[in-house]
Structure formats: structure tokens, C-alpha cells
Design an enzyme around this catalytic site. Structure first.
Site, short mmCIF file in Angstrom:
data_model
loop_
_atom_site.label_atom_id
_atom_site.label_comp_id
_atom_site.label_asym_id
_atom_site.label_seq_id
_atom_site.Cartn_x
_atom_site.Cartn_y
_atom_site.Cartn_z
N SER A 85 0.84 -1.21 0.00
CA SER A 85 0.00 0.00 0.00
C SER A 85 0.87 1.26 0.00
O SER A 85 1.94 1.28 0.62
CB SER A 85 -0.87 -0.01 1.26
OG SER A 85 -1.47 1.25 1.46
N TYR B 45 -2.11 5.57 -4.35
CA TYR B 45 -3.15 6.57 -4.14
C TYR B 45 -2.70 7.83 -4.86
O TYR B 45 -1.52 8.22 -4.75
CB TYR B 45 -3.32 6.88 -2.65
CG TYR B 45 -4.18 5.87 -1.91
CD1 TYR B 45 -5.45 5.54 -2.37
CD2 TYR B 45 -3.71 5.27 -0.75
CE1 TYR B 45 -6.24 4.63 -1.69
CE2 TYR B 45 -4.50 4.36 -0.07
CZ TYR B 45 -5.76 4.04 -0.55
OH TYR B 45 -6.54 3.15 0.12
N THR C 140 -5.75 2.69 -7.04
CA THR C 140 -7.03 2.65 -6.32
C THR C 140 -7.89 3.84 -6.74
O THR C 140 -7.45 4.99 -6.68
CB THR C 140 -6.81 2.68 -4.80
OG1 THR C 140 -6.05 1.53 -4.45
CG2 THR C 140 -8.12 2.67 -4.03
N ARG D 94 -15.04 5.65 9.35
CA ARG D 94 -15.12 4.44 10.19
C ARG D 94 -15.12 4.93 11.64
O ARG D 94 -14.12 5.48 12.12
CB ARG D 94 -13.92 3.52 9.94
CG ARG D 94 -13.76 3.02 8.50
CD ARG D 94 -12.74 3.88 7.78
NE ARG D 94 -12.68 3.64 6.33
CZ ARG D 94 -11.54 3.42 5.70
NH1 ARG D 94 -10.39 3.34 6.34
NH2 ARG D 94 -11.54 3.28 4.40
N LYS E 54 -8.32 -0.64 -9.24
CA LYS E 54 -8.99 -1.22 -8.07
C LYS E 54 -10.15 -0.35 -7.61
O LYS E 54 -10.03 0.87 -7.53
CB LYS E 54 -7.96 -1.34 -6.93
CG LYS E 54 -8.50 -1.84 -5.61
CD LYS E 54 -7.36 -2.13 -4.64
CE LYS E 54 -7.87 -2.70 -3.34
NZ LYS E 54 -8.48 -1.71 -2.46
N HIS F 201 -13.72 -1.90 -1.42
CA HIS F 201 -12.72 -1.52 -0.43
C HIS F 201 -13.01 -2.20 0.92
O HIS F 201 -12.88 -1.59 1.98
CB HIS F 201 -12.70 0.01 -0.27
CG HIS F 201 -11.34 0.58 0.00
ND1 HIS F 201 -10.60 1.22 -0.96
CD2 HIS F 201 -10.57 0.59 1.10
CE1 HIS F 201 -9.44 1.63 -0.43
NE2 HIS F 201 -9.41 1.24 0.83
C1 GLV Z 1 -7.12 2.65 3.38
O1 GLV Z 1 -6.83 2.09 2.38
C2 GLV Z 1 -8.18 2.28 4.25
O2 GLV Z 1 -9.14 1.64 3.79
O3 GLV Z 1 -8.10 2.61 5.42
#
Ligand code: GLV
Length: 387
Positions: free
Chosen positions: A107, A130, A156, A165, A252, A276
Site C-alpha cells: 500500500s 493513491y 485505487t 469508520r 482497483k 474496499h
Molecule cells: C485505506 O486504504 C483504508 O481503507 O483505510
């Protein structure tokens, strides 16, 4: 070593051994986590057709992904902050993947840098990009991936802005963790993790710290994405990045048939049908549910891969039987890493391989390339329920 028989065993150990903020980071979906739950629940709705009295000797799971030989078509997905789940996490996961014979994807938001991983592995890995506002930084990342001999760029497309989140906000997620009374209390019970971290210099976002200019808080994924990720990324920029990279390109985050067609037009080598891991648009459909319409849209113009929801070899079998050419595991290998480092990632791959191989046998298949719709029992209306 405890007896590990399934990915859930690794998940329990990961939860016990890694700091809460990092376990929660991996185990979260965005908002209500509906898509996160659907990803696994939808796989579970699909059943397998048993066949008997079929010669099951000489089975093989070997295949290719974007022309590269793989021991099974299961790559390690790019996962941010992998090196916070276990010291030197990206290096350990890359080594486990290399020994097993499957691709490892690093990543952009890793802890170990591109150069760190390249120096400690023998085979080329894939680099996930990214796109940032700072074009110079993006150009340098691409140059660094090329210098490290990465054999594919995984671009991505579904995270120009970070899905929320809840747990990450409540836990004050950062790399390394900021010391507060609650993180200190939590870290005190994770001695294994702490000893590992004391023994490594790799505790920051290795591709960024020391490489990017004008960054506010380099320890925070959310502030980095908000400040630096390019909200203007579009298909024109994708085409330019393809040219700048010049090698194999995997796009992606495709979940829509029109987007899949655009990805094929741009000339990608593969697309990853992905939401994702349920971490971006909550309410989006599961990857497995949209896979057939995406395959119909692109035919064989581009290789179609899938991630989001794979926790077993049976899930891999289901995705392949529906027509995916390759799959990715994210959480499934992260549980292994957080549980016991490189040995845990190897264990996760072994578990998935065994489940895939045994299930193939019991479905009456000896060659992974022969898997197809005939191996599956799918509830009526499963793919047409949402329109
Ligand atoms: C980053 O790729 C995430 O989903 O936190």
C-alpha cells in the site's frame, strides 16, 4: 503454537495480540457497516454442488494473474498500516507471499517503505498507488516503484476521500499510536507487539515521511487523505498515470458495469471488483453480487479480479467459479500477521489453499481453470435482487 484450523482462529489471536486501535482499523467498515457485513454474508448465500465418483488425483490450483504464475489465484491486497499490526508487517507479509508463490501488494499507506520491502525480498511485488494532489510526489512514487522493480501498479479509484469508520475516530487512530491514558492501558497488555515495535525503526508511514513536502500531521491517515489525496482524479488522469507508469496496470475499486467498460477502454490489464472491504461507500453492493454484470460488461477485454469478503478458500472458489480470474485477501492475511507475524501470514495462505483444494476435490474438479457456474448453487434472484 496454537492449533490453527481456520481464518477465524487467526482473527481471535490478532484481536488478543495487536493494540485495539489497529485491530479495530482492520475490522471496520464505514458508517453502519452494512456493506462490510454484506460482503461476507453474500458469499455465504452461495452454495456448492457436490459431485461424487470423480477421479480427484493430481489436482492443481496453479494459475496466472496478469500473466504472472501464481500457486493459487489469491494475492495479498494492499492494506494501509500493515506494519502497525506487527513490527515490520509489510516485509513479513511480502516474504510469506513470495515463499508461497502469490503476489504481495504494498500500500502507499504502508509503514515499511517500497525500498524496505524491495531490499528484503527477492521477487517483484505490486505497488498500490493513491493519487495525491502533489503531482511531483506521485511521479516520484511511481519512479520509486519502478526502481524497486515492482511488476504491477495497482491504482485505487475508490478512495479520493476517506469513508468514515467510527471506531478509528473514537480510538484516535495514528501511526505510531499517541500516548494517552487509554492507549497506554491498552498497550500495556500487548507486550509481544510492544517488544517488536521497540526492535524496529519502522513506525511511521515509510513511503511518505521524509518524501512528501508540506505535510501537516504525518501520523494520521485521515488528515493525510483529507489534505493530500486528489479529489479531481478522473479517467483522463488515469490514462496519464498509465502512460507515466508504462507497465502492468490494475484498476482497483470497480463496482459498476459502466466504470468497468471505461477501465477496459483505458487499457488496464486487470480490474479489481471491490468495495474496499466495505470501508468506503456504505450501502454499496457486495463485490460478489456485482461480479457477473461486470464480467458481462467487459468480456475478455480485461482480466477481472475480485476482493472484499474473502475469508476462506471456498469464497475463492465461488469467485473463480463465477468468472473472476484472481482474488485478493486483506483482512484474512492481516489476522495472520497480527496473530503471529510471517508464520501467521503463511498459515492464512495455507488455510485458504487447503480449503480451496479440498472443496475443488469434493466438487469434482481437478484443475482450477475448470471451475464454473456448474459448481455453484445460487439462490433465485440473487444477482437481480437490486436494480
Ligand atoms: C485505506 O486504504 C483504508 O481503507 O483505510
Amino acid at each position: 503454537m496454537p492449533v490453527i484450523t481456520c481464518i477465524d482462529d487467526l482473527k481471535r489471536l490478532h484481536k488478543a495480540r495487536a493494540p485495539k486501535m489497529f485491530y479495530d482499523y482492520a475490522e471496520s467498515g464505514s458508517w453502519t457497516e452494512q456493506t462490510f457485513r454484506d460482503n461476507t454474508a453474500d458469499f455465504a448465500e452461495i452454495r456448492l454442488r457436490q459431485k461424487v465418483a470423480v477421479d480427484m488425483t493430481n489436482r492443481t490450483t496453479r494459475s496466472t494473474m496478469i500473466g504472472q504464475d501464481v500457486a493459487m489465484p489469491v494475492a495479498l491486497a494492499p492494506v494501509g498500516m500493515t506494519g502497525m499490526q506487527h513490527a515490520d508487517g509489510e516485509i513479513l507479509a511480502a516474504k510469506a507471499a513470495e515463499r508461497f508463490g502469490v503476489p504481495f501488494t504494498l500500500s502507499t499507506m504502508s509503514i515499511c517503505s517500497i525500498e524496505d520491502v524491495a531490499a528484503r525480498t527477492q521477487k517483484p511485488f505490486w505497488f498500490q498507488l493513491y493519487v495525491m494532489r502533489d503531482e511531483d510526489f506521485v511521479r516520484r512514487l511511481i519512479e520509486r516503484a519502478r526502481a524497486a522493480k515492482c511488476s504491477a501498479l495497482v491504482l485505487t479509484l475508490d478512495l479520493q476521500i476517506l469513508g468514515q469508520r467510527h471506531k478509528d475516530l473514537k480510538n484516535g487512530l495514528s501511526a505510531p499510536p499517541k500516548l494517552t491514558p487509554s492507549t497506554i492501558a491498552d498497550l500495556a497488555t500487548r507486550w509481544r507487539w510492544g517488544l517488536g515495535m521497540l526492535g524496529t525503526p519502522r513506525r511511521f508511514f515509510g513511503n511518505i515521511v521524509g518524501h512528501a513536502k508540506g505535510v501537516g500531521d504525518t501520523s494520521s491517515l485521515s488528515s493525510w487523505t483529507a489534505e493530500q489525496f486528489d479529489p479531481q482524479l478522473d479517467w483522463g488522469k488515469v490514462a496519464k498515470l498509465k502512460e507515466m507508469w508504462g507497465g502492468k496496470l490494475i484498476l482497483k475499486g470497480i463496482l459498476d458495469a459502466d466504470d468497468a467498460r471505461k477501465a477496459a477502454e483505458v487499457g488496464a490489464d486487470a480490474i479489481i471488483v471491490s468495495n474496499h472491504g466495505g470501508r468506503q461507500l456504505d450501502g454499496a453492493l457486495s463485490s460478489i453480487r456485482v461480479l457477473p454484470q461486470i464480467l458481462d460488461a467487459v468480456g475478455d477485454r480485461v482480466e477481472v479480479h475480485l476482493d472484499s469478503g474473502i475469508r476462506s478458500g471456498q469464497d475463492v472458489l465461488k469467485a473463480l467459479a463465477l468468472g473472476a480470474r484472481g482474488t485478493y485477501i486483506g483482512r484474512a492475511f492481516i489476522y495472520g500477521l497480527g496473530a503471529m507475524g510471517q508464520a501467521g501470514v503463511t498459515k492464512a495462505l495455507e488455510v485458504i489453499h487447503k480449503e480451496l483444494d479440498l472443496s475443488m476435490a469434493l466438487c469434482g474438479e481437478r484443475d482450477i481453470h475448470n471451475l464454473g457456474r456448474h459448481n455453484l448453487l445460487i439462490p433465485d434472484g440473487f444477482f437481480t435482487r437490486y436494480s
